[in-house]
Design a protein around this motif. Structure first.
Motif, PDB file in Angstrom:
ATOM      1  N   ARG A  41       1.696  -1.573   0.720  1.00  0.00           N
ATOM      2  CA  ARG A  41       1.205  -1.261   2.672  1.00  0.00           C
ATOM      3  C   ARG A  41       2.740  -1.340   3.283  1.00  0.00           C
ATOM      4  O   ARG A  41       3.161  -2.321   3.722  1.00  0.00           O
ATOM      5  N   ALA A  42       3.264  -0.691   4.144  1.00  0.00           N
ATOM      6  CA  ALA A  42       3.926  -0.780   5.365  1.00  0.00           C
ATOM      7  C   ALA A  42       3.669  -1.751   5.450  1.00  0.00           C
ATOM      8  O   ALA A  42       2.705  -2.231   6.021  1.00  0.00           O
ATOM      9  N   GLY A  43       4.552  -3.165   5.345  1.00  0.00           N
ATOM     10  CA  GLY A  43       4.597  -4.350   5.671  1.00  0.00           C
ATOM     11  C   GLY A  43       4.170  -5.619   5.255  1.00  0.00           C
ATOM     12  O   GLY A  43       3.947  -6.325   5.736  1.00  0.00           O
ATOM     13  N   GLU A  44       3.608  -5.195   4.435  1.00  0.00           N
ATOM     14  CA  GLU A  44       2.766  -6.063   3.327  1.00  0.00           C
ATOM     15  C   GLU A  44       3.812  -6.763   2.621  1.00  0.00           C
ATOM     16  O   GLU A  44       5.433  -6.565   2.276  1.00  0.00           O
ATOM     17  N   VAL A  46       5.009   7.631  -4.836  1.00  0.00           N
ATOM     18  CA  VAL A  46       5.298   7.247  -3.934  1.00  0.00           C
ATOM     19  C   VAL A  46       5.324   8.400  -2.365  1.00  0.00           C
ATOM     20  O   VAL A  46       5.363   9.272  -2.862  1.00  0.00           O
ATOM     21  N   ASP A  47       4.250   7.295  -1.327  1.00  0.00           N
ATOM     22  CA  ASP A  47       4.343   8.076  -0.339  1.00  0.00           C
ATOM     23  C   ASP A  47       3.433   9.137  -0.572  1.00  0.00           C
ATOM     24  O   ASP A  47       3.889  10.171   0.048  1.00  0.00           O
ATOM     25  N   PRO A  49      -0.106   3.645   5.934  1.00  0.00           N
ATOM     26  CA  PRO A  49      -0.476   4.093   4.993  1.00  0.00           C
ATOM     27  C   PRO A  49       0.217   3.525   3.640  1.00  0.00           C
ATOM     28  O   PRO A  49       1.246   2.260   3.610  1.00  0.00           O
ATOM     29  N   VAL A  50      -0.569   3.755   2.537  1.00  0.00           N
ATOM     30  CA  VAL A  50      -0.144   3.103   1.344  1.00  0.00           C
ATOM     31  C   VAL A  50       1.649   3.729   0.629  1.00  0.00           C
ATOM     32  O   VAL A  50       2.007   4.702   0.959  1.00  0.00           O
ATOM     33  N   LEU A  51       2.651   2.984   0.382  1.00  0.00           N
ATOM     34  CA  LEU A  51       3.498   3.384   0.065  1.00  0.00           C
ATOM     35  C   LEU A  51       4.122   3.427  -1.025  1.00  0.00           C
ATOM     36  O   LEU A  51       4.698   4.235  -1.787  1.00  0.00           O
ATOM     37  N   LEU A  52       3.135   2.472  -1.684  1.00  0.00           N
ATOM     38  CA  LEU A  52       3.607   2.461  -3.492  1.00  0.00           C
ATOM     39  C   LEU A  52       2.391   2.084  -4.011  1.00  0.00           C
ATOM     40  O   LEU A  52       1.758   1.180  -4.028  1.00  0.00           O
ATOM     41  N   LYS A  53       1.364   3.460  -4.698  1.00  0.00           N
ATOM     42  CA  LYS A  53      -0.205   3.223  -5.700  1.00  0.00           C
ATOM     43  C   LYS A  53       1.035   3.079  -6.900  1.00  0.00           C
ATOM     44  O   LYS A  53       1.363   3.617  -7.821  1.00  0.00           O
TER      45      LYS A  53
END
Length: 113
Positions: free
Chosen positions: A30-33, A65-66, A4-8
């Motif tokens: 995205r998480a882990g990026e 956010v989320d 999922p996109v954490l911050l857009k």
């Protein structure tokens, strides 16, 4: 499966008088990026980070956010959303570790409660 996109960020713009520091910026995290933002002086890198951290308000655009739109009015509001910003020109404390320097704002915020 995509994470999922954490911050857009979409359509983000910021001007200082006649100078357009940011124009229609889009970004997804995205998480882990891990991302790096590079560019010449005056390209808007610091302005973008200051908008994300609530130091500056955007003139237009959306920050999510989320998956929900947010208005980040201050660095404390950003921290409550899970956003942290390590300034490149901060005064470090030489007697503590790098990790302790990075998390100092969280430590200070927890003592203020």
């Amino acid at each position: 499966m995509e994470t999922p996109v954490l911050l857009k960020i979409s359509g983000l713009s910021k001007s200082f008088g006649p100078v357009r520091a940011l124009r229609d910026v889009g970004f997804e995290l995205r998480a882990g990026e891990i991302h790096a933002i590079a560019g010449e002086n005056g390209a808007g890198k610091s302005t973008l980070m200051k908008v994300i951290d609530g130091i500056l308000s955007p003139d237009s655009g959306d920050i999510q956010v989320d998956g929900r739109s947010v208005s980040i009015s201050s660095p404390l509001a950003a921290q409550k959303l899970g956003i942290g910003f390590v300034h490149q020109e901060i005064a470090l404390c030489p007697d503590i570790s790098v990790a302790e320097n990075i998390f100092m704002s969280i430590t200070n915020a927890s003592k203020a409660v």
